[in-house]
Design a protein around this motif. Structure first.
Motif, PDB file in Angstrom:
ATOM      1  N   UNK A   1      11.475  28.122   2.823  1.00 52.71           N
ATOM      2  CA  UNK A   1      11.980  26.797   2.487  1.00 52.71           C
ATOM      3  C   UNK A   1      13.447  26.592   2.830  1.00 52.71           C
ATOM      4  N   UNK A   2      13.940  25.393   2.477  1.00 53.94           N
ATOM      5  CA  UNK A   2      15.306  24.972   2.781  1.00 53.94           C
ATOM      6  C   UNK A   2      15.933  24.324   1.561  1.00 53.94           C
ATOM      7  N   UNK A   3      17.234  24.258   1.580  1.00 53.13           N
ATOM      8  CA  UNK A   3      17.946  23.517   0.535  1.00 53.13           C
ATOM      9  C   UNK A   3      18.924  22.554   1.189  1.00 53.13           C
ATOM     10  N   UNK A   4      19.239  21.485   0.472  1.00 56.19           N
ATOM     11  CA  UNK A   4      20.153  20.458   0.992  1.00 56.19           C
ATOM     12  C   UNK A   4      21.601  20.894   0.777  1.00 56.19           C
ATOM     13  N   UNK A   5      22.395  20.768   1.825  1.00 57.45           N
ATOM     14  CA  UNK A   5      23.823  21.057   1.769  1.00 57.45           C
ATOM     15  C   UNK A   5      24.622  19.765   1.656  1.00 57.45           C
ATOM     16  N   UNK A   6      24.133  18.721   2.347  1.00 53.73           N
ATOM     17  CA  UNK A   6      24.864  17.443   2.388  1.00 53.73           C
ATOM     18  C   UNK A   6      23.860  16.323   2.622  1.00 53.73           C
ATOM     19  N   UNK A   7      24.019  15.196   1.899  1.00 53.30           N
ATOM     20  CA  UNK A   7      23.091  14.082   2.084  1.00 53.30           C
ATOM     21  C   UNK A   7      23.785  12.756   1.799  1.00 53.30           C
ATOM     22  N   UNK A   8      23.216  11.681   2.360  1.00 52.21           N
ATOM     23  CA  UNK A   8      23.725  10.336   2.124  1.00 52.21           C
ATOM     24  C   UNK A   8      22.859   9.638   1.076  1.00 52.21           C
ATOM     25  N   UNK A   9      23.323   8.488   0.598  1.00 51.15           N
ATOM     26  CA  UNK A   9      22.618   7.771  -0.465  1.00 51.15           C
ATOM     27  C   UNK A   9      21.330   7.128   0.036  1.00 51.15           C
ATOM     28  N   UNK A  10      21.373   6.577   1.265  1.00 43.59           N
ATOM     29  CA  UNK A  10      20.235   5.844   1.799  1.00 43.59           C
ATOM     30  C   UNK A  10      19.637   6.581   2.998  1.00 43.59           C
ATOM     31  N   UNK A  11      18.311   6.654   3.033  1.00 46.31           N
ATOM     32  CA  UNK A  11      17.601   7.247   4.171  1.00 46.31           C
ATOM     33  C   UNK A  11      18.199   8.606   4.531  1.00 46.31           C
ATOM     34  N   UNK A  12      18.241   9.469   3.537  1.00 42.56           N
ATOM     35  CA  UNK A  12      18.974  10.735   3.681  1.00 42.56           C
ATOM     36  C   UNK A  12      18.428  11.610   4.802  1.00 42.56           C
ATOM     37  N   UNK A  13      17.128  11.481   5.094  1.00 40.96           N
ATOM     38  CA  UNK A  13      16.514  12.374   6.086  1.00 40.96           C
ATOM     39  C   UNK A  13      17.098  12.200   7.479  1.00 40.96           C
ATOM     40  N   UNK A  14      17.693  11.037   7.756  1.00 43.98           N
ATOM     41  CA  UNK A  14      18.264  10.812   9.081  1.00 43.98           C
ATOM     42  C   UNK A  14      19.505  11.683   9.331  1.00 43.98           C
ATOM     43  N   UNK A  15      20.302  11.920   8.296  1.00 44.52           N
ATOM     44  CA  UNK A  15      21.593  12.587   8.496  1.00 44.52           C
ATOM     45  C   UNK A  15      21.796  13.822   7.616  1.00 44.52           C
ATOM     46  N   UNK A  16      20.805  14.192   6.830  1.00 44.98           N
ATOM     47  CA  UNK A  16      20.947  15.308   5.891  1.00 44.98           C
ATOM     48  C   UNK A  16      21.282  16.615   6.617  1.00 44.98           C
TER      49      UNK A  16
ATOM     50  N   UNK B   1       0.861  -1.184   0.000  1.00 48.17           N
ATOM     51  CA  UNK B   1       0.000   0.000   0.000  1.00 48.17           C
ATOM     52  C   UNK B   1       0.896   1.232   0.000  1.00 48.17           C
ATOM     53  N   UNK B   2       1.755   1.387   1.007  1.00 48.84           N
ATOM     54  CA  UNK B   2       2.811   2.396   0.996  1.00 48.84           C
ATOM     55  C   UNK B   2       3.977   1.861   1.822  1.00 48.84           C
ATOM     56  N   UNK B   3       5.112   1.678   1.178  1.00 49.74           N
ATOM     57  CA  UNK B   3       6.315   1.265   1.905  1.00 49.74           C
ATOM     58  C   UNK B   3       6.773   2.391   2.823  1.00 49.74           C
ATOM     59  N   UNK B   4       7.140   2.056   4.063  1.00 46.72           N
ATOM     60  CA  UNK B   4       7.733   3.075   4.929  1.00 46.72           C
ATOM     61  C   UNK B   4       9.196   3.255   4.551  1.00 46.72           C
ATOM     62  N   UNK B   5       9.860   4.237   5.166  1.00 41.73           N
ATOM     63  CA  UNK B   5      11.207   4.608   4.723  1.00 41.73           C
ATOM     64  C   UNK B   5      12.201   3.455   4.815  1.00 41.73           C
ATOM     65  N   UNK B   6      12.249   2.780   5.963  1.00 43.74           N
ATOM     66  CA  UNK B   6      13.227   1.692   6.107  1.00 43.74           C
ATOM     67  C   UNK B   6      12.856   0.497   5.241  1.00 43.74           C
ATOM     68  N   UNK B   7      11.554   0.250   5.067  1.00 43.38           N
ATOM     69  CA  UNK B   7      11.121  -0.850   4.213  1.00 43.38           C
ATOM     70  C   UNK B   7      11.554  -0.596   2.783  1.00 43.38           C
ATOM     71  N   UNK B   8      11.243   0.596   2.283  1.00 46.53           N
ATOM     72  CA  UNK B   8      11.643   0.943   0.917  1.00 46.53           C
ATOM     73  C   UNK B   8      13.160   0.848   0.752  1.00 46.53           C
ATOM     74  N   UNK B   9      13.900   1.356   1.726  1.00 45.79           N
ATOM     75  CA  UNK B   9      15.359   1.336   1.620  1.00 45.79           C
ATOM     76  C   UNK B   9      15.887  -0.092   1.565  1.00 45.79           C
ATOM     77  N   UNK B  10      15.342  -0.979   2.379  1.00 47.41           N
ATOM     78  CA  UNK B  10      15.805  -2.368   2.370  1.00 47.41           C
ATOM     79  C   UNK B  10      15.393  -3.104   1.111  1.00 47.41           C
ATOM     80  N   UNK B  11      14.213  -2.794   0.575  1.00 46.28           N
ATOM     81  CA  UNK B  11      13.799  -3.373  -0.715  1.00 46.28           C
ATOM     82  C   UNK B  11      14.761  -2.927  -1.803  1.00 46.28           C
TER      83      UNK B  11
END
Length: 469
Positions: A444-459, A134-144
């Motif tokens: 609003x905001x802009x991204x300065x630095x991000x990771x490949x997976x689950x970026x919202x945790x460490x962006x 129905x809708x994958x959550x963030x960690x589910x989508x990342x692991x898929x």
């Protein structure tokens, strides 16, 4: 849609107030950083709410995962924890509780839900595979996606419209599921996932009728069907409240009926396991379970502890049953609805109808002047923190990128943790922020630095305009 909250307990019938079905036995001090201190803290954290320290936050609604209060029975059970490496008594208490609720014979403990996801999709996923939900959550989508497979979201159309009052907006679009499997080929669909309740879709429940319909499609194509069951008890409560044919059933009976349709489940016991840590993978198929246990031993631990201490398994065994208590579920749903009423009275659009574990604020509707590429939901979440020390969670384009269909801010309710006065305070903070939003003082905001997976945790972010003191 009207929502009934009539208590089942005879002693409370006829009263309007839904009281907490517990007494508070222990308390924990809340920090009160000033507005200037909060602003400095979030700047140092790169405008990422996940980067804050706990002492920077007054009311923490970032998540309901592992942040609740455990009961006296759970704490007492932890004293009985058996830390034997292999064959722990606590594992069998844990296994029996999972079996009682799910009916699954194969029970594999993990340290939390995403570990169960990683193991399952490492076995069933892979390049060329498609996994509908129905809708994958963030960690589910990342692991898929980490396995090389493609995650596909097939929630019903009403589930993408925050203002819609459909009672089961977490439902899978059955026609779309059938079409998906038909087009990609059943051999390329190793499993169909259904998240109950649908977290990324606003904490919306899935009806028992829809669960059975998903089962029918899976049977048609001979595809396994798994539940992401983190909030199975809350989903069972909404089925009881909103699905007329199930009104006479207990939450336990409904949970049994839900799991009876599935071939297995992943579970974060940090949600409706009522525990601070833990999860499991459970299923019918012994052959797949054996392959999962092989990977479990490599990454989690021996199959009778799976990364958990014995006392954790004792707490989960008790918590799984406590989560199905009708009095608790009635109180939990009403508490969430109470905060939703506060947001609505402040003129803030929310995801309707109200879910069980969180209130979802509709940032797109409140902040139409901020385009999605400038992360309106993150802007709203940050404003709630700076203005009142309330930490929520963005569920939108920062978390999901182009896949995001909505811009929501989730205010999750830790279980048995906050009282009515805490929620009254959160309501005041929402009201203040709403006034600033309507005056277009939020940017609003802009991204300065991000990771490949689950970026919202460490962006790391930066505001497009200086934040006003």
């Amino acid at each position: 849609m009207a929502m009934a909250f009539e208590p089942e307990h005879a002693a409370l019938q006829g009263f309007k107030t839904i009281i907490e079905p517990f007494r508070i036995h222990s308390t924990q001090q809340i920090p009160f950083p000033t507005r200037e201190e909060r602003l400095e803290a979030i700047r140092k954290a790169g405008w990422n709410l996940f980067g804050l320290r706990s002492e920077d936050v007054i009311i923490d609604m970032l998540t309901d995962s592992g942040t609740g209060a455990m009961s006296a029975r759970q704490w007492a059970g932890m004293m009985e924890g058996d830390e034997t490496y292999a064959g722990s008594r606590s594992y069998y208490a844990f296994r029996d509780a999972v079996h009682e609720i799910t009916g699954f014979q194969e029970v594999i403990p993990t340290h939390q839900g995403r570990a169960a996801e990683r193991i399952l999709f490492s076995i069933l996923g892979g390049k060329g595979k498609v996994i509908p939900s129905n809708t994958h959550f963030d960690t589910t989508r990342a692991n898929v996606e980490y396995s090389g497979a493609k995650a596909v979201d097939l929630v019903i159309q009403e589930g993408r419209i925050p203002s819609s009052e459909h009672p089961f907006k977490g439902n899978m679009d059955i026609a779309a599921l059938d079409k998906c499997i038909s087009e990609v080929g059943a051999e390329n669909v190793p499993v169909v996932m259904l998240t109950v309740t649908n977290n990324s879709g606003g904490g919306q429940p899935v009806s028992l009728e829809n669960i059975r319909a998903v089962r029918a499609v899976c049977d048609k194509y001979k595809v396994p069907f798994f539940l992401d069951a983190c909030r199975f008890a809350e989903n069972a409560w909404f089925i009881k409240m909103r699905e007329a044919s199930c009104a006479h059933m207990t939450p336990m009976e409904i949970a049994n009926a839900m799991f009876a349709q599935a071939d297995g489940c992943t579970m974060s016991a940090k949600k409706d396991g009522m525990a601070n840590i833990g999860g499991f993978l459970a299923m019918k198929c012994p052959e797949v379970a054996a392959r999962c246990r092989d990977l479990l031993i490599l990454t989690e631990g021996f199959p009778t502890y799976g990364g958990l201490a014995g006392y954790d398994m004792e707490a989960i065994a008790i918590g799984l049953r406590e989560a199905l208590d009708p009095l608790y579920l009635c109180y939990r749903a009403r508490s969430t609805a109470y905060l939703a009423e506060k947001a609505t009275s402040a003129g803030v659009p929310i995801m309707k109808p109200v879910g069980g574990h969180a209130v979802y604020l509709d940032a797109s509707a409140l902040l139409p002047h901020i385009p999605r590429e400038e992360f309106p939901a993150q802007a709203l979440a940050l404003a709630l923190y700076v203005e009142g020390g309330v930490r929520g969670c963005e569920i939108g384009s920062l978390m999901f990128g182009d896949v995001a269909k909505m811009e929501l801010v989730r205010l999750a309710m830790p279980r048995r943790t906050y009282t009515q006065s805490h929620l009254d305070y959160v309501g005041e903070v929402i009201e203040r922020v709403a006034a600033k939003a309507r005056a277009k003082e939020l940017n609003g905001y802009r991204i300065v630095e991000q990771s490949q997976w689950l970026r919202h945790f460490t962006v790391k972010l930066e505001p497009l305009q200086a934040y006003k003191l």
